[in-house]
Write a protein that holds these residues in place. Structure first.
Motif: not given
Length: 309
Positions: A256-270
């Motif tokens: 869940r942490f990875a999904a939120v960070g991927h969606e909301k922050f620049p430089g998305a990776l995975s």
């Protein structure tokens, strides 16, 4: 603006052929300042009448700088400061291709870092030269310049040296990447994992040195069961050393942490969670960012083995 200027010593001095608003002596002094300023920044240049040229053929014109010096009210005593400021701006403005031409090879190597980018098909031709590492991502080499981080294509690297040796040098530089913040995440389910964050574009790249990173930033050490890893975006790396039954709640929270960070922050990776084991990464879970977490086939097998079936 481009007049003859005042007679600083009371003599009408001969004009410089290139910059007629400067005397020959003033123009010669300016060119010496320019050569010295570049040399102090590790860039050897040939100073011509109206420009400088590096050994690799990169050119920088002197017209704007000469005019700025001529028009400065403080006179020649401030020229060296103006030259330093101008050369600094030029060096900061270099992009990757310019830097490869302008900077000595050793300086280029000190700025080389591995970087992850999303593995989009359209990028494979230019950036698919790296070894397979994290599923869904490409590992490329990038130049960490004062104002930008520029990814280098296979063509950019062709004249720089052996790719394996370049990657090894990039890994050496990666070890010096600064982590600005380290947080330990825990919740009542028993989940726990570490999160490393920083302004550097290469924080997520530290996953390539995961065993060293875990030892440096955690009391844990990698175990035979491996490590769970999340790389939501370029400025963040999360990891959980697998030791006991808290692996399942940790996996759920990390997904869940990875999904939120991927969606909301620049430089998305995975948005995925990976299992690092014996130096290889396997995708084991994804999430919609809410309560739903989906295990991959490999993730199901891993959880079954760790839980004894």
């Amino acid at each position: 603006m481009f007049g003859r200027g005042e007679r600083r010593d009371g003599v009408d001095q001969p004009r410089d052929p290139e910059f007629t608003y400067l005397s020959e002596a003033e123009a010669a002094r300016l060119r010496v300042f320019v050569r010295d300023a570049f040399a102090e920044r590790g860039i050897e240049v040939t100073v011509e009448s109206g420009r400088v040229t590096t050994g690799a053929g990169w050119r920088f014109g002197l017209t704007n700088l000469a005019a700025a010096c001529h028009n400065d009210s403080s006179g020649p005593r401030r020229w060296r400061t103006l030259v330093d400021q101008h050369v600094d701006r030029v060096v900061r403005s270099l992009d990757g291709r310019q830097a490869l031409k302008a900077l000595p090879r050793e300086q280029v190597l000190t700025r080389l870092h591995p970087r992850f980018i999303p593995g989009e098909p359209r990028l494979l031709k230019a950036f698919g030269y790296g070894p397979p590492s994290v599923p869904g991502l490409l590992e490329v080499l990038a130049l960490d310049l004062p104002e930008t981080v520029d990814m280098l294509t296979a063509d950019d690297l062709a004249d720089l040296g052996d790719l394996t040796a370049l990657r090894e040098r990039a890994f050496q530089n990666l070890r010096d990447v600064r982590v600005d913040k380290h947080e330990k995440v825990k919740d009542k389910s028993g989940a726990r994992f570490d999160v490393l964050m920083g302004d550097s574009y290469f924080v997520a790249s530290l996953a390539l040195l995961l065993d060293e990173v875990v030892r440096r930033h955690s009391k844990d050490t990698p175990t035979p069961d491996g490590v769970l890893v999340a790389l939501p975006h370029r400025h963040q790396l999360a990891f959980h050393v697998i030791r006991d039954s808290d692996v399942l709640p940790s996996l759920n929270l990390m997904a869940r942490f990875a999904a939120v960070g991927h969606e909301k922050f620049p430089g998305a990776l995975s948005p995925a969670v990976f299992w690092w084991h014996d130096g290889e990464f396997t995708r084991v879970a994804t999430s919609d960012g809410g309560v739903y977490v989906k295990l991959t086939e490999e993730g199901v097998a891993l959880m079954a083995r760790l839980s004894g079936g």
